[in-house]
Write an enzyme that holds these catalytic residues in place. Structure first.
Site, PDB file in Angstrom:
ATOM      1  N   GLY A  43       0.867  -1.177   0.000  1.00  0.00           N
ATOM      2  CA  GLY A  43       0.000   0.000   0.000  1.00  0.00           C
ATOM      3  C   GLY A  43       0.907   1.230   0.000  1.00  0.00           C
ATOM      4  CB  ALA A  44       0.966   4.205  -2.208  1.00  0.00           C
ATOM      5  CD  GLN A  58      -2.969  -7.067  -3.305  1.00  0.00           C
ATOM      6  OE1 GLN A  58      -3.685  -7.758  -4.032  1.00  0.00           O
ATOM      7  NE2 GLN A  58      -1.834  -6.554  -3.728  1.00  0.00           N
ATOM      8  CG  ASP A 106      -0.102   2.054  -5.794  1.00  0.00           C
ATOM      9  OD1 ASP A 106      -1.242   1.604  -6.024  1.00  0.00           O
ATOM     10  OD2 ASP A 106       0.626   1.647  -4.877  1.00  0.00           O
ATOM     11  CG  ASN A 139      -5.326   1.639  -7.282  1.00  0.00           C
ATOM     12  OD1 ASN A 139      -4.551   1.701  -6.323  1.00  0.00           O
ATOM     13  ND2 ASN A 139      -6.513   1.069  -7.183  1.00  0.00           N
ATOM     14  CE  LYS A 140      -2.086  -4.261  -6.565  1.00  0.00           C
ATOM     15  NZ  LYS A 140      -0.704  -4.725  -6.841  1.00  0.00           N
TER      16      LYS A 140
HETATM   17  O1  MRU Z   1       0.533  -4.002  -4.526  1.00  0.00           O
HETATM   18  P1  MRU Z   1      -0.103  -3.259  -3.392  1.00  0.00           P
HETATM   19  O2  MRU Z   1      -0.911  -4.131  -2.494  1.00  0.00           O
HETATM   20  O3  MRU Z   1       0.916  -2.431  -2.640  1.00  0.00           O
HETATM   21  O4  MRU Z   1      -1.097  -2.248  -4.098  1.00  0.00           O
HETATM   22  C1  MRU Z   1      -1.857  -1.382  -3.306  1.00  0.00           C
HETATM   23  C2  MRU Z   1      -2.786  -0.541  -4.085  1.00  0.00           C
HETATM   24  O5  MRU Z   1      -2.865  -0.610  -5.287  1.00  0.00           O
HETATM   25  C3  MRU Z   1      -3.561   0.480  -3.311  1.00  0.00           C
HETATM   26  O6  MRU Z   1      -4.795   0.720  -3.922  1.00  0.00           O
HETATM   27  C4  MRU Z   1      -2.769   1.789  -3.255  1.00  0.00           C
HETATM   28  O7  MRU Z   1      -1.462   1.557  -2.811  1.00  0.00           O
HETATM   29  C5  MRU Z   1      -3.417   2.796  -2.399  1.00  0.00           C
HETATM   30  S1  MRU Z   1      -3.233   2.424  -0.703  1.00  0.00           S
HETATM   31  C6  MRU Z   1      -3.999   3.635   0.205  1.00  0.00           C
END
Ligand code: MRU
Length: 366
Positions: free
Chosen positions: A54-55, A202, A243, A253-254
């Protein structure tokens, strides 16, 4: 937010003032286990292996990684090595660079003897800022949910979210989830459609666990279900995290987020992206061309991990041996598909002008 009713955050410093503890997110939802980060190598490994992810949490962990590096060796050379090691841990979330730059810029001018104390202060400030920011995002996003609730009195507001942009992905509250938690606390009836978010799940593993811990009504769906739900009036708004957002409002984003934005646009449903300002990258404009997209180990795509009936955690292969797999971890949603950005300074358009007006100090404008 809460774990078994007890307020918990995703990363903290122990009473000794130096030991950093976080949660091993690779074991959730089956096991809530804490891990100790004792060195910058530990922090780097935790980010790369996605024990923390998560960013915003990646940024906070990197800040403490710098603290641990300074504890071992406060020299400029060690600081540079630590910054480079952390920066290489994951490529897409810009919060990582933001946090490392902020820490190193604060520490470099200081005498060696003052660096350790200043590092822990700086990391604590990054964490406190993240919590305050997410609460502000929550308050602004709450208005959108309250408006949807007023449009259909008595009916639950159905929010669809992707991946985990919850408190586990931040220091506390989450970004996309902050408005949801606030609506729930205010007694607004709310239900969350949780995309499972293959390949690492996730949504199914983390967002569902968080919401359940907090008593928020939710349903886990396969990633491909959102379009169907939108066509049948079962989604009032989509709220996702981010992200990296480019200066013109493109959103990384994801993986799979872009498809949700397309479906939302086709069904005239608001597609909102919640983000703290450290997620803005004013150095780039065209997010599709310029945001680096992480490609992860194909085994994540070829396998699934879960708990067996007798309680063991097992990983099983779901793809034929020998089939090629691709594991792109993020995609970019063009700004034109984003209804609005929910930031700590309000709900703004996903445009260069709106981002620069809301965050002039980051955009480099007067
Ligand atoms: O690969 P991850 O689990 O780090 O990806 C996370 C995401 O894509 C979240 O949507 C993003 O980091 C926002 S977290 C507030």
């Amino acid at each position: 937010m809460k774990v078994d009713g007890a307020p918990t955050r995703s990363i903290w410093v122990e009473a000794d003032g130096e030991t950093v503890t976080t949660i091993d997110q690779t074991l959730l939802p089956h096991c809530f286990a804490k891990i100790t980060l004792a060195s910058v190598a530990d922090a780097t490994r935790a980010i790369a292996s996605m024990q923390v992810r998560g960013a915003p949490l990646i940024g906070a962990t990197a800040a403490y990684g710098i603290c641990l590096a300074v504890r071992a060796d406060p020299s400029d050379a060690a600081l540079d090595r630590a910054a480079a090691m952390l920066l290489a841990s994951r490529p897409t979330a810009i919060n990582l660079k933001w946090s490392i730059d902020r820490m190193t810029a604060a520490l470099r001018p200081l005498p060696i003897a003052e660096r350790l104390c200043a590092a822990y202060d700086g990391a604590a400030r990054i964490c406190a800022q993240d919590i305050a920011t997410n609460q502000a995002i929550g308050r602004h996003g709450l208005d959108l949910i309250a408006r949807a609730a007023r449009a259909r009195p008595g009916a639950p507001v159905n929010v669809l979210t992707h991946c985990n942009a919850g408190w586990l992905a931040t220091v506390d509250w989450g970004t996309a989830t902050a408005p949801i938690y606030m609506a729930h606390e205010k007694g607004i009836p709310i239900h969350v459609w949780v995309d499972e978010t293959r390949p690492r799940n996730q949504g199914a593993a983390l967002t569902a666990w968080e919401l359940a811990q907090h008593g928020v009504s939710h349903t886990v769906i396969a990633d491909n279900t959102g379009g169907h739900l939108m066509q049948h009036g079962m989604v009032d708004l989509v709220i996702v995290g981010c992200d990296r957002v480019s200066a013109r409002g493109d959103v990384a984003n994801k993986i799979g987020t872009y498809l949700k934005a397309l479906a939302a646009r086709d069904n005239d449903i608001g597609f909102y992206v919640a983000l703290p300002s450290p997620t803005i990258d004013f150095a780039i404009s065209d997010g599709i061309a310029q945001i680096p997209i992480e490609q992860r180990d194909g085994r994540e795509q070829a396998t699934m991990t879960g708990r067996t009936a007798d309680g063991r955690i097992e990983t099983v292969r779901v793809v034929p041996e020998g089939s090629a797999v691709a594991n792109y971890a993020f995609d970019v949603t063009p700004a034109r598909l984003v209804t609005a950005l929910i930031t700590e300074r309000g709900v703004i358009a996903a445009t260069r002008a709106a981002l620069a007006a809301a965050f002039p100090e980051r955009a480099g404008s007067p």
